[in-house]
Design a protein around this motif. Structure first.
Motif, short mmCIF file in Angstrom:
data_model
loop_
_atom_site.label_atom_id
_atom_site.label_comp_id
_atom_site.label_asym_id
_atom_site.label_seq_id
_atom_site.Cartn_x
_atom_site.Cartn_y
_atom_site.Cartn_z
N ILE A 168 0.82 -1.21 0.00
CA ILE A 168 0.00 0.00 0.00
C ILE A 168 0.86 1.26 0.00
CG2 ILE A 168 -1.75 1.31 1.26
CD1 ILE A 168 -2.76 -1.25 -0.11
N PHE A 169 1.95 1.26 0.75
CA PHE A 169 2.78 2.46 0.77
C PHE A 169 3.36 2.74 -0.61
CE2 PHE A 169 6.97 4.52 1.18
CZ PHE A 169 6.55 5.74 1.69
N GLU A 170 3.85 1.71 -1.27
CA GLU A 170 4.41 1.90 -2.61
C GLU A 170 3.35 2.43 -3.57
OE1 GLU A 170 6.98 -0.89 -0.37
OE2 GLU A 170 4.81 -0.67 -0.65
N LYS A 171 2.11 1.97 -3.42
CA LYS A 171 1.03 2.48 -4.26
C LYS A 171 0.73 3.95 -3.92
CE LYS A 171 -1.17 -2.04 -4.86
NZ LYS A 171 -2.35 -2.90 -4.52
N CYS A 172 0.88 4.30 -2.67
CA CYS A 172 0.69 5.70 -2.26
C CYS A 172 1.74 6.60 -2.90
CB CYS A 172 0.75 5.82 -0.75
SG CYS A 172 -0.67 5.12 0.14
N VAL A 173 2.96 6.13 -2.95
CA VAL A 173 4.04 6.90 -3.58
C VAL A 173 3.72 7.14 -5.05
CG1 VAL A 173 6.47 6.86 -4.27
CG2 VAL A 173 5.81 6.11 -1.97
N GLU A 174 3.26 6.11 -5.74
CA GLU A 174 2.93 6.23 -7.16
C GLU A 174 1.73 7.17 -7.37
OE1 GLU A 174 4.68 5.16 -9.77
OE2 GLU A 174 6.11 4.62 -8.18
N ALA A 175 0.73 7.06 -6.50
CA ALA A 175 -0.44 7.94 -6.62
C ALA A 175 -0.04 9.40 -6.43
CB ALA A 175 -1.50 7.55 -5.59
N ASN A 176 0.87 9.64 -5.51
CA ASN A 176 1.34 11.01 -5.26
C ASN A 176 2.11 11.55 -6.47
OD1 ASN A 176 1.81 13.30 -3.41
ND2 ASN A 176 3.95 12.66 -3.53
N LYS A 177 2.91 10.70 -7.10
CA LYS A 177 3.69 11.13 -8.26
C LYS A 177 2.81 11.43 -9.46
CE LYS A 177 8.00 8.62 -7.25
NZ LYS A 177 8.88 7.50 -7.68
N SER A 178 1.74 10.68 -9.61
CA SER A 178 0.91 10.80 -10.81
C SER A 178 -0.18 11.86 -10.70
CB SER A 178 0.27 9.45 -11.15
OG SER A 178 -0.52 8.99 -10.07
N HIS A 179 -0.32 12.48 -9.51
CA HIS A 179 -1.33 13.53 -9.34
C HIS A 179 -0.69 14.76 -8.71
CE1 HIS A 179 -3.85 9.96 -9.78
NE2 HIS A 179 -4.85 10.77 -10.06
N ALA A 180 -0.60 15.80 -9.49
CA ALA A 180 0.05 17.02 -9.03
C ALA A 180 -0.90 17.83 -8.13
CB ALA A 180 0.48 17.88 -10.22
N ALA A 181 -0.31 18.53 -7.16
CA ALA A 181 -1.04 19.48 -6.31
C ALA A 181 -2.30 18.89 -5.68
CB ALA A 181 -1.39 20.73 -7.11
N LEU A 182 -2.14 17.81 -4.95
CA LEU A 182 -3.27 17.22 -4.24
C LEU A 182 -3.65 18.11 -3.05
CD1 LEU A 182 -2.21 13.46 -4.25
CD2 LEU A 182 -4.05 14.51 -5.58
N LYS A 183 -4.89 18.52 -3.00
CA LYS A 183 -5.35 19.47 -1.97
C LYS A 183 -5.32 18.86 -0.58
CE LYS A 183 -9.33 22.39 -0.80
NZ LYS A 183 -10.70 22.82 -1.22
N TRP A 184 -5.83 17.63 -0.45
CA TRP A 184 -5.94 17.01 0.86
C TRP A 184 -4.87 15.96 1.09
CZ3 TRP A 184 -8.49 20.31 3.37
CH2 TRP A 184 -9.61 20.94 2.84
N ALA A 185 -3.79 16.05 0.36
CA ALA A 185 -2.57 15.26 0.57
C ALA A 185 -2.85 13.78 0.85
CB ALA A 185 -1.74 15.90 1.70
N ASP A 186 -2.56 13.33 2.09
CA ASP A 186 -2.69 11.91 2.45
C ASP A 186 -4.08 11.36 2.18
OD1 ASP A 186 -3.03 13.86 4.78
OD2 ASP A 186 -4.08 12.10 5.54
N MET A 187 -5.13 12.15 2.44
CA MET A 187 -6.49 11.66 2.26
C MET A 187 -6.80 11.42 0.78
SD MET A 187 -9.89 12.80 4.28
CE MET A 187 -9.91 14.53 3.81
N ASP A 188 -6.37 12.34 -0.07
CA ASP A 188 -6.54 12.13 -1.52
C ASP A 188 -5.77 10.90 -1.98
OD1 ASP A 188 -8.16 14.34 -1.83
OD2 ASP A 188 -6.54 15.68 -2.44
N ILE A 189 -4.54 10.77 -1.51
CA ILE A 189 -3.70 9.65 -1.91
C ILE A 189 -4.35 8.32 -1.54
CG2 ILE A 189 -1.52 8.46 -1.42
CD1 ILE A 189 -0.25 11.27 -1.12
N LEU A 190 -4.83 8.22 -0.32
CA LEU A 190 -5.44 6.97 0.13
C LEU A 190 -6.74 6.66 -0.62
CD1 LEU A 190 -4.70 7.37 3.91
CD2 LEU A 190 -3.96 5.44 2.50
#
Length: 344
Positions: free
Chosen positions: A182-204
């Motif tokens: 799950i953490f590795e998937k979170c890293v990829e989600a963060n890389k593929s989506h710029a400027a996430l407003k709610w950071a960790d919550m958006d990623i999850l």
């Protein structure tokens, strides 16, 4: 119960109240092992938490997180001043490493809860929830009614089947979290989506898209920030509006009648001017007897003063009632009815 909190020192008063409320509302047989992940808690904060053991015994470990080791892939998010919000993305690994370092056993289940919560009932039933093979369980977020917010969430392109959930409470199967990377998937989600407003919550939510999580009852994360204060409001229909289409009526009624956890996110913080009076009163109730009592009392005084100003404005408007139309008179009357009786 193995429970994890993540915070910086500014939130120590919130953590103290959260733990105190957890202990005071637990069942006699409940046992707690708390993991407090932080980026530098003061000695006063740690001592304040340790003093809570005089109320009820519990185990607690304070873990200073090496952010360079665990979160080098992440930058400090725009709405926050540090990386603490990302700690929840890697809890199973951090706890496993900590336990390994002292030849301990990593727990198979963790309950992560934000530090800014107030517990008003026992949580054992929720902790023992059967996840039915899911990696984690969470509470669905009610609809904010904010068009900009809803428009932003639409930019994430989540599945139509997905219900956006709070990242402030997660019941985690630690083995599956690690197995499913799950953490590795979170890293990829963060890389593929710029400027996430709610950071960790958006990623999850991106990682668990398609409702790939176990839905927990709404009563375990009631947010007073939707202009809803269950300790003041008595109209179920008003309480229900943000939850329409998110939870069945029976689940919403249970959250209204018997809330177990209040999530003091955003404007619900007790020091915020927009915090609802009933929420600040409840916060002070659980701050009494702790080292943070005086600060909480000041928050209550500020909330009373703010409430008084609002009442004065309403009274001035009442004086103008004869020149207002019927609909406006009714709205003002309903707002007065919603005020705590001791404040009128």
């Amino acid at each position: 119960m193995n429970i994890v909190f993540c915070l910086d020192d500014n939130y120590s008063i919130l953590l103290g109240v959260a733990i105190n409320s957890l202990l005071l509302n637990a069942k006699p047989a409940d046992k707690f092992h708390l993991y407090v992940l932080h980026n530098g808690l003061s000695e006063n904060s740690i001592n304040g938490i340790m003093q809570l053991k005089t109320i009820r015994g519990f185990e607690v470990d304070f873990i200073t997180v090496d952010e360079q080791r665990y979160f080098s892939e992440f930058d400090v998010p725009g709405l926050w001043k540090n990386k603490v919000c990302y700690y929840r993305l890697r809890l199973p690994q951090i706890i496993a490493d900590f336990e390994s370092g002292r030849s301990g056993l990593a727990p198979s289940r963790l309950l992560f809860i934000d530090a800014d919560i107030i517990v008003t009932g026992p949580i054992g039933e929720m902790y023992d929830t059967d996840l039915n093979g899911a990696v984690m369980g969470a509470v669905r977020s009610p609809r904010s009614g904010d068009g900009d917010d809803n428009e932003y969430i639409a930019t994430l392109h989540l599945s139509p089947l997905h219900h956006y959930f709070y990242a402030g409470l997660m019941l985690i199967d630690t083995g599956l979290w690690l197995k499913e990377k799950i953490f590795e998937k979170c890293v990829e989600a963060n890389k593929s989506h710029a400027a996430l407003k709610w950071a960790d919550m958006d990623i999850l939510n991106l990682v668990f898209d398609g409702d790939a999580y176990r839905t927990l009852p709404a009563k375990y994360s009631v947010w007073p920030g939707l202009n809803i204060d269950p300790y003041v409001i008595t109209n179920f229909d008003d309480f229900k509006k943000p939850y329409d289409g998110v939870y069945p009526d029976a689940v919403i009624k249970e959250a209204f009648s018997h809330p177990v956890i209040f999530q003091l996110a955003g404007g619900a913080k007790p020091w915020r001017r927009c915090a609802l009076f009933g929420t600040v009163k409840l916060f002070y109730r659980y701050a009494k007897g702790t080292v943070w009592q005086d600060r909480a009392r000041q928050y209550l005084k500020n909330a009373r003063a703010s409430r008084f100003v609002k009442i004065k404005k309403l009274l001035v408007r009442i004086m103008l009632l004869p020149v207002l139309n019927k609909a406006k008179r009714q709205r003002i009357y309903e707002r007065l009815l919603a005020l705590p009786k001791e404040e009128i």
